[in-house]
Design a protein around this motif. Structure first.
Motif: not given
Length: 144
Positions: A33-37, A39-44, A109-111
């Motif tokens: 929510e606060d990363a602005g990403l 799902v496809p971007e997160w996976r990469i 941060r995402l991890k």
């Protein structure tokens, strides 16, 4: 005689793949929510740390996404200065993808956010149920 389609009941809310999809979407929404990403971007972003440098084709395999989706996500991540994408000098058809310094910071941060969200989700289960769920999901994942 009744139409056979009317006699077959189907409750989407009881359909396991639907439940898994909704659960996944809700969890990812909280993580990103606060990363602005998306799902496809997160996976990469999550695939790159242990696999970089890698090709766009490799990312398709690592993230279980098609080439068009990977390409769009790469462009967006490049625009956000999360990754660098360069042509391989030895094979001009091959694109080489790496995390940028900013991307490396964001991955950390995402991890943390992903692990915290997973922990919150699993808090409803005891240790034995967690282990059984992990075993069952792994078995299903291996069959796909």
């Amino acid at each position: 005689m009744k139409d056979q389609s009317q006699s077959l009941t189907f409750d989407l809310s009881e359909f396991l793949p639907f439940q898994m999809s909704v659960l996944s979407a809700r969890m990812f929404a909280r993580v990103m929510e606060d990363a602005g990403l998306q799902v496809p971007e997160w996976r990469i972003m999550m695939a790159l740390p242990s696999n970089q440098p890698c090709s766009s084709h490799d990312l398709c395999i690592l993230t279980a996404m098609d080439a068009a989706r990977v390409s769009r996500a790469q462009r967006r991540l490049e625009d956000l200065d999360m990754i660098s994408v360069i042509r391989d000098k030895a094979d001009r058809r091959r694109l080489v993808v790496r995390l940028s310094d900013h991307g490396t910071e964001e991955v950390s941060r995402l991890k943390s956010a992903a692990l915290a969200a997973e922990s919150r989700m699993l808090d409803a289960l005891g240790p034995e149920d967690r282990a059984q769920l992990k075993t069952a999901i792994s078995a299903l994942f291996d069959r796909i």
